[in-house]
Design an enzyme around this catalytic site. Sequence first.
Site, PDB file in Angstrom:
ATOM      1  N   GLU A  90       0.840  -1.192   0.000  1.00 11.66           N
ATOM      2  CA  GLU A  90       0.000   0.000   0.000  1.00 11.66           C
ATOM      3  C   GLU A  90       0.878   1.244   0.000  1.00 11.66           C
ATOM      4  OE1 GLU A  90      -2.040   0.979   3.790  1.00 11.66           O
ATOM      5  OE2 GLU A  90      -1.359  -0.989   4.449  1.00 11.66           O
ATOM      6  N   CYS A 122      -3.423  -3.245   4.259  1.00 14.86           N
ATOM      7  CA  CYS A 122      -2.519  -4.316   4.763  1.00 14.86           C
ATOM      8  C   CYS A 122      -2.932  -5.699   4.283  1.00 14.86           C
ATOM      9  CB  CYS A 122      -2.485  -4.298   6.288  1.00 14.86           C
ATOM     10  SG  CYS A 122      -2.117  -2.683   6.969  1.00 14.86           S
ATOM     11  N   THR A 165       3.658   3.487  16.228  1.00 16.22           N
ATOM     12  CA  THR A 165       3.287   2.240  15.532  1.00 16.22           C
ATOM     13  C   THR A 165       3.836   2.229  14.105  1.00 16.22           C
ATOM     14  OG1 THR A 165       1.152   2.981  14.630  1.00 16.22           O
ATOM     15  CG2 THR A 165       1.140   2.173  16.893  1.00 16.22           C
ATOM     16  N   SER A 215     -10.526   2.312  13.921  1.00 13.43           N
ATOM     17  CA  SER A 215      -9.855   1.266  13.127  1.00 13.43           C
ATOM     18  C   SER A 215      -9.701  -0.014  13.957  1.00 13.43           C
ATOM     19  CB  SER A 215      -8.495   1.752  12.613  1.00 13.43           C
ATOM     20  OG  SER A 215      -7.526   1.829  13.648  1.00 13.43           O
ATOM     21  N   HIS A 256      -2.635 -10.211  11.977  1.00 10.32           N
ATOM     22  CA  HIS A 256      -2.063  -8.951  11.482  1.00 10.32           C
ATOM     23  C   HIS A 256      -1.741  -8.106  12.717  1.00 10.32           C
ATOM     24  CE1 HIS A 256      -1.386  -5.225   9.482  1.00 10.32           C
ATOM     25  NE2 HIS A 256      -2.409  -4.648  10.095  1.00 10.32           N
ATOM     26  N   LYS A 265      -5.868  -7.958  21.752  1.00 10.92           N
ATOM     27  CA  LYS A 265      -7.276  -7.536  21.655  1.00 10.92           C
ATOM     28  C   LYS A 265      -8.024  -8.463  20.694  1.00 10.92           C
ATOM     29  CE  LYS A 265      -6.413  -2.498  22.141  1.00 10.92           C
ATOM     30  NZ  LYS A 265      -7.150  -2.072  23.323  1.00 10.92           N
ATOM     31  N   ASN A 314       5.005  -1.776  12.735  1.00 10.07           N
ATOM     32  CA  ASN A 314       4.025  -2.171  11.716  1.00 10.07           C
ATOM     33  C   ASN A 314       4.718  -2.281  10.353  1.00 10.07           C
ATOM     34  OD1 ASN A 314       1.689  -2.791  10.358  1.00 10.07           O
ATOM     35  ND2 ASN A 314       0.576  -0.946  10.937  1.00 10.07           N
ATOM     36  N   SER A 347      -7.282  -2.313   6.233  1.00 12.70           N
ATOM     37  CA  SER A 347      -8.281  -1.274   6.483  1.00 12.70           C
ATOM     38  C   SER A 347      -9.064  -0.994   5.212  1.00 12.70           C
ATOM     39  CB  SER A 347      -7.592   0.010   6.954  1.00 12.70           C
ATOM     40  OG  SER A 347      -7.094  -0.166   8.254  1.00 12.70           O
TER      41      SER A 347
HETATM   42  N1  CAA Z   1       0.942   2.842  31.030  1.00 11.21           N
HETATM   43  C1  CAA Z   1       0.470   1.707  30.449  1.00 11.21           C
HETATM   44  N2  CAA Z   1      -0.502   1.710  29.477  1.00 11.21           N
HETATM   45  C2  CAA Z   1      -0.988   2.900  29.094  1.00 11.21           C
HETATM   46  C3  CAA Z   1      -0.543   4.122  29.657  1.00 11.21           C
HETATM   47  C4  CAA Z   1       0.456   4.065  30.662  1.00 11.21           C
HETATM   48  N3  CAA Z   1       0.951   5.171  31.242  1.00 11.21           N
HETATM   49  N4  CAA Z   1      -1.216   5.122  29.049  1.00 11.21           N
HETATM   50  C5  CAA Z   1      -2.051   4.568  28.144  1.00 11.21           C
HETATM   51  N5  CAA Z   1      -1.918   3.226  28.167  1.00 11.21           N
HETATM   52  C6  CAA Z   1      -2.583   2.239  27.333  1.00 11.21           C
HETATM   53  C7  CAA Z   1      -4.045   2.548  27.089  1.00 11.21           C
HETATM   54  O1  CAA Z   1      -4.875   2.090  28.156  1.00 11.21           O
HETATM   55  C8  CAA Z   1      -4.266   1.779  25.778  1.00 11.21           C
HETATM   56  O2  CAA Z   1      -4.425   0.411  26.041  1.00 11.21           O
HETATM   57  P1  CAA Z   1      -5.866  -0.287  25.813  1.00 11.21           P
HETATM   58  O3  CAA Z   1      -6.270  -0.008  24.408  1.00 11.21           O
HETATM   59  O4  CAA Z   1      -5.614  -1.727  26.069  1.00 11.21           O
HETATM   60  O5  CAA Z   1      -6.774   0.364  26.804  1.00 11.21           O
HETATM   61  C9  CAA Z   1      -2.933   1.939  25.053  1.00 11.21           C
HETATM   62  O6  CAA Z   1      -1.986   2.314  26.049  1.00 11.21           O
HETATM   63  C10 CAA Z   1      -2.967   3.017  23.992  1.00 11.21           C
HETATM   64  O7  CAA Z   1      -3.457   4.193  24.568  1.00 11.21           O
HETATM   65  P2  CAA Z   1      -4.451   5.154  23.771  1.00 11.21           P
HETATM   66  O8  CAA Z   1      -5.562   4.359  23.149  1.00 11.21           O
HETATM   67  O9  CAA Z   1      -4.796   6.290  24.624  1.00 11.21           O
HETATM   68  O10 CAA Z   1      -3.442   5.617  22.627  1.00 11.21           O
HETATM   69  P3  CAA Z   1      -3.639   6.671  21.478  1.00 11.21           P
HETATM   70  O11 CAA Z   1      -5.047   7.135  21.401  1.00 11.21           O
HETATM   71  O12 CAA Z   1      -2.584   7.718  21.626  1.00 11.21           O
HETATM   72  O13 CAA Z   1      -3.274   5.853  20.162  1.00 11.21           O
HETATM   73  C11 CAA Z   1      -3.766   4.180  18.526  1.00 11.21           C
HETATM   74  C12 CAA Z   1      -3.434   4.454  19.983  1.00 11.21           C
HETATM   75  C13 CAA Z   1      -5.197   4.624  18.231  1.00 11.21           C
HETATM   76  C14 CAA Z   1      -3.629   2.684  18.287  1.00 11.21           C
HETATM   77  C15 CAA Z   1      -2.758   4.966  17.620  1.00 11.21           C
HETATM   78  O14 CAA Z   1      -1.447   4.529  17.872  1.00 11.21           O
HETATM   79  C16 CAA Z   1      -3.069   4.827  16.143  1.00 11.21           C
HETATM   80  O15 CAA Z   1      -3.879   5.551  15.582  1.00 11.21           O
HETATM   81  N6  CAA Z   1      -2.374   3.865  15.451  1.00 11.21           N
HETATM   82  C17 CAA Z   1      -2.534   3.661  14.011  1.00 11.21           C
HETATM   83  C18 CAA Z   1      -3.813   2.930  13.658  1.00 11.21           C
HETATM   84  C19 CAA Z   1      -3.783   1.464  13.975  1.00 11.21           C
HETATM   85  O16 CAA Z   1      -2.729   0.870  14.157  1.00 11.21           O
HETATM   86  N7  CAA Z   1      -4.967   0.831  14.009  1.00 11.21           N
HETATM   87  C20 CAA Z   1      -5.061  -0.601  14.269  1.00 11.21           C
HETATM   88  C21 CAA Z   1      -6.230  -1.240  13.573  1.00 11.21           C
HETATM   89  S1  CAA Z   1      -6.200  -0.870  11.806  1.00 11.21           S
HETATM   90  C22 CAA Z   1      -5.042  -1.975  11.163  1.00 11.21           C
HETATM   91  O17 CAA Z   1      -4.677  -2.924  11.779  1.00 11.21           O
HETATM   92  C23 CAA Z   1      -4.477  -1.669   9.813  1.00 11.21           C
HETATM   93  C24 CAA Z   1      -3.110  -1.090   9.979  1.00 11.21           C
HETATM   94  O18 CAA Z   1      -2.129  -1.810  10.000  1.00 11.21           O
HETATM   95  C25 CAA Z   1      -3.003   0.358  10.118  1.00 11.21           C
END
Ligand code: CAA
Length: 423
Positions: A90, A122, A165, A215, A256, A265, A314, A347
């Site tokens: 991609e 992906c 990531t 996502s 993945h 998860k 990733n 996605s």
């Molecule tokens: N100590 C330990 N854990 C902590 C913490 C701390 N101090 N602070 C936060 N955390 C945990 C949170 O509880 C959370 O865990 P859970 O989901 O188990 O509750 C984790 O850390 C992440 O915290 P947030 O959700 O607050 O993080 P964020 O909002 O800043 O971003 C994300 C997380 C949304 C995954 C972001 O990194 C993102 O957008 N990533 C890209 C998109 C992605 O990877 N999507 C996955 C599905 S899509 C797919 O798979 C296709 C692909 O390859 C892209």
Amino acid sequence: MKAISNQVSSRVGLEALAVAVPRRYLAIEDLAVARGVPPAKFTSGLGAREMAVADPGEDTVALAATAASRLLRESDVDPGRIGMVVVGTETGVDHSKAAASYVQGLLGLPKAMRTFDTQHACYGGTAGIMAAADWIASGSARGRAAIVICADIARYGVKTAGEPTQGGGAVAVLVSDTPDLVAFDRGTNGVFATNVHDFWRPLDRREPLVDGHYSIDCYLEAAAGAYRMWRGEAVAAGLVPGEGMASEVLARIAYHVPFCKMAKKAHVHLRKSELEDRGVVLDEAAIAAEEIAAAASFERQVAPGLSLAARIGNTYTASLYFGIASLLHGQAAALAGERIGMFSYGSGCSSEFFSGTVGPNAAAIIARAKLDDVLASRVRIDVAEYERIMALAASEPVAESPASGTFRFTGSDEGRRTYATGA
Ligand code: CAA
């Protein structure tokens, strides 16, 4: 060296595998400190440890060509056997010319072949692998094999939520009728697709747009849907019993992995949805027991496949295949003859759950990928160097000699890209 046979085989799957990764990486704790985030958020919250950092010379074609040339060399594949080269990506380098045609030319592969790219975020690599598997299973391949290279650079940008990531890399697999690494269970694949905007990259953008938390929900819905279909087909085919947790019959499941925590998860959700599909209603005590069972099952069935993702980040299309490589690198001998499950998510979205059996010589085959050496040859960089690399224009590669056996993008003349290889 295997020769071409005209007999149509009922077996198809992965015969061999090789990988390529960018030569630099960033420790994820260094990134957390620089961003003022508690390191535990990235390490235990996301499950990350290190993240590959690709410079503009290490583009998708360069990584793909490096992985494919290692596959041919280390697995002693006769190029005359190859009738198809596919790049699933991609993050291609041209809207029209296929990355696969660059790879064919750079590797000096025969002209009597199909070359093309496959794209669906992906999932694109799995789309290519399944197209190759069906080409072989149909008999059209007439004994020839396909090289499918899953190659991507996951780039979200500096100071974005997706920044920890990021990553990049390529996995080249040889798909053939002698699937000595993993023989696919044909006719049982479960698929799930739906039109969503969870992650997308309009044509004029270098970085994607992503609705991160949505996502995750899209991924989980797809995993449950694709697994449900696989389970129905696998029960009908007699691969797994109709009663009980079919997912537990699988020795391992590779998912993945956009970040390692996502695999946890996914596994917890897949078990929950399997229980619901079977009409099992859990009371409070049973919910607590299932939490414990899911955590233990994750450690046994899934965690062994996460070692490379934790160190590379990733890799989009390549992510599932780095997972299979991790699994076999650590446990191939113990898994010989065992059935494993595999889940690919792209996605947008399109996804597939499929299964296969690990071959008796898988340990010797995966050893040829020299995964420890590939990782050990990388150099750690600091955050300032990472940010400098991220600011470089994609079209202007730094003048740097490619390491032995690797390819680098060297420049472009009106989009005609040139590459160099290290002797
Ligand atoms: N100590 C330990 N854990 C902590 C913490 C701390 N101090 N602070 C936060 N955390 C945990 C949170 O509880 C959370 O865990 P859970 O989901 O188990 O509750 C984790 O850390 C992440 O915290 P947030 O959700 O607050 O993080 P964020 O909002 O800043 O971003 C994300 C997380 C949304 C995954 C972001 O990194 C993102 O957008 N990533 C890209 C998109 C992605 O990877 N999507 C996955 C599905 S899509 C797919 O798979 C296709 C692909 O390859 C892209």
